[in-house]
Design a protein around this motif. Structure first.
Motif, mmCIF file in Angstrom:
data_model
loop_
_atom_site.group_PDB
_atom_site.id
_atom_site.type_symbol
_atom_site.label_atom_id
_atom_site.label_comp_id
_atom_site.label_asym_id
_atom_site.label_seq_id
_atom_site.Cartn_x
_atom_site.Cartn_y
_atom_site.Cartn_z
ATOM 1 N N ASN A 1 -25.589 -61.434 32.540
ATOM 2 C CA ASN A 1 -25.867 -62.265 33.133
ATOM 3 C C ASN A 1 -26.488 -63.161 33.301
ATOM 4 O OD1 ASN A 1 -24.506 -59.636 34.687
ATOM 5 N ND2 ASN A 1 -25.878 -58.393 34.247
ATOM 6 N N PRO A 2 -26.049 -64.484 33.867
ATOM 7 C CA PRO A 2 -27.359 -65.603 34.352
ATOM 8 C C PRO A 2 -28.817 -65.524 34.472
ATOM 9 C CG PRO A 2 -25.411 -65.299 35.907
ATOM 10 C CD PRO A 2 -25.299 -64.395 35.299
ATOM 11 N N GLU A 3 -28.352 -64.268 35.341
ATOM 12 C CA GLU A 3 -29.890 -64.405 36.062
ATOM 13 C C GLU A 3 -30.927 -63.655 34.748
ATOM 14 O OE1 GLU A 3 -28.559 -60.778 37.320
ATOM 15 O OE2 GLU A 3 -27.325 -62.752 37.497
ATOM 16 N N ASP A 4 -30.514 -63.301 34.281
ATOM 17 C CA ASP A 4 -31.222 -62.274 32.776
ATOM 18 C C ASP A 4 -31.024 -63.889 31.495
ATOM 19 O OD1 ASP A 4 -31.785 -59.810 34.479
ATOM 20 O OD2 ASP A 4 -29.414 -59.495 33.011
ATOM 21 N N ALA A 5 -30.128 -63.867 31.172
ATOM 22 C CA ALA A 5 -30.025 -65.407 30.761
ATOM 23 C C ALA A 5 -30.894 -66.141 30.695
ATOM 24 C CB ALA A 5 -29.040 -66.214 30.613
ATOM 25 N N VAL A 6 -31.900 -67.332 32.032
ATOM 26 C CA VAL A 6 -32.409 -67.950 32.415
ATOM 27 C C VAL A 6 -33.861 -67.059 32.359
ATOM 28 C CG1 VAL A 6 -33.491 -68.734 34.313
ATOM 29 C CG2 VAL A 6 -30.822 -68.511 34.462
ATOM 30 N N LEU B 1 -29.519 -70.381 30.575
ATOM 31 C CA LEU B 1 -28.214 -69.734 30.489
ATOM 32 C C LEU B 1 -27.235 -70.493 29.180
ATOM 33 C CD1 LEU B 1 -27.182 -72.266 33.918
ATOM 34 C CD2 LEU B 1 -27.225 -69.390 33.387
ATOM 35 N N GLN B 2 -27.969 -71.320 28.436
ATOM 36 C CA GLN B 2 -27.547 -70.762 27.453
ATOM 37 C C GLN B 2 -27.145 -69.741 26.358
ATOM 38 O OE1 GLN B 2 -30.685 -72.433 27.741
ATOM 39 N NE2 GLN B 2 -31.438 -72.845 25.924
ATOM 40 N N TYR B 3 -27.863 -68.346 27.122
ATOM 41 C CA TYR B 3 -28.042 -67.247 26.396
ATOM 42 C C TYR B 3 -27.032 -66.377 27.421
ATOM 43 C CZ TYR B 3 -31.789 -69.383 23.923
ATOM 44 O OH TYR B 3 -32.490 -69.853 22.522
ATOM 45 N N HIS B 4 -26.480 -66.825 28.418
ATOM 46 C CA HIS B 4 -25.353 -66.187 29.373
ATOM 47 C C HIS B 4 -24.482 -66.092 28.158
ATOM 48 C CE1 HIS B 4 -22.350 -66.225 32.830
ATOM 49 N NE2 HIS B 4 -22.829 -64.619 32.350
ATOM 50 N N ARG B 5 -24.357 -65.230 27.302
ATOM 51 C CA ARG B 5 -22.862 -65.110 26.483
ATOM 52 C C ARG B 5 -22.828 -63.710 25.510
ATOM 53 N NH1 ARG B 5 -25.447 -65.485 20.626
ATOM 54 N NH2 ARG B 5 -27.407 -66.021 21.620
#
Length: 149
Positions: free
Chosen positions: A43-48, A53-57
């Motif tokens: 989820n993008p919110e967790d990555a942020v 956002l680079q960790y939304h993967r």
């Protein structure tokens, strides 16, 4: 409830069933920990929250853990249903315990094979072995209730 707990077969089933549920919780925790370590968030919110956002993967090992958990849900949940009903049909304790132990051990091996990427066909053999007691219990349940269908 007290009558069910006094049923030795049902109590044996509950023992192995609860161990399998605990195993599912452990796999969920492992998946979360691997996500954190690999910085691979669904989820993008967790990555942020964890760096951007680079960790939304996706990460191959996170996906492996996730697939192991999904496979548990696809197999352990039906076992819990069929095993509970089977336990109430009056099977012998020794035979019932054999069904539960075989399923439990095969699912443990399946998880280990999944998480450690053991060579094929370890995982598929473990999966197949776990299906044998499930099919056996399902057939016995159907035979016990066929007259009422």
């Amino acid at each position: 409830m007290a009558v069910m707990i006094r049923n030795e077969v049902f109590s044996c089933f509950v023992f192995y069933g609860v161990l399998l549920v605990i195993k599912m919780y452990i796999i969920a925790v492992i998946t979360g920990q691997v996500r954190l370590r690999k910085k691979a968030f669904a989820n993008p919110e967790d990555a942020v929250r964890h760096g951007g956002l680079q960790y939304h993967r996706e990460d191959p090992y996170v996906e492996r853990c996730r697939r192991a958990h999904i496979n548990d849900m696809e197999n352990i949940l039906p076992f819990l249903f069929v095993g509970a009903i089977y336990s109430l049909t009056g099977p012998s304790l020794a035979v019932a315990r054999l069904h539960f132990v075989v399923f439990f051990m095969a699912r443990m091996l399946h998880t280990i094979a999944y998480l450690l990427a053991l060579p094929a066909p370890t995982r598929s053999v473990a999966y197949t072995v776990a299906q044998i007691p499930c099919v056996s219990m399902a057939v016995q349940v159907l035979m016990a209730v066929a007259a009422y269908a």
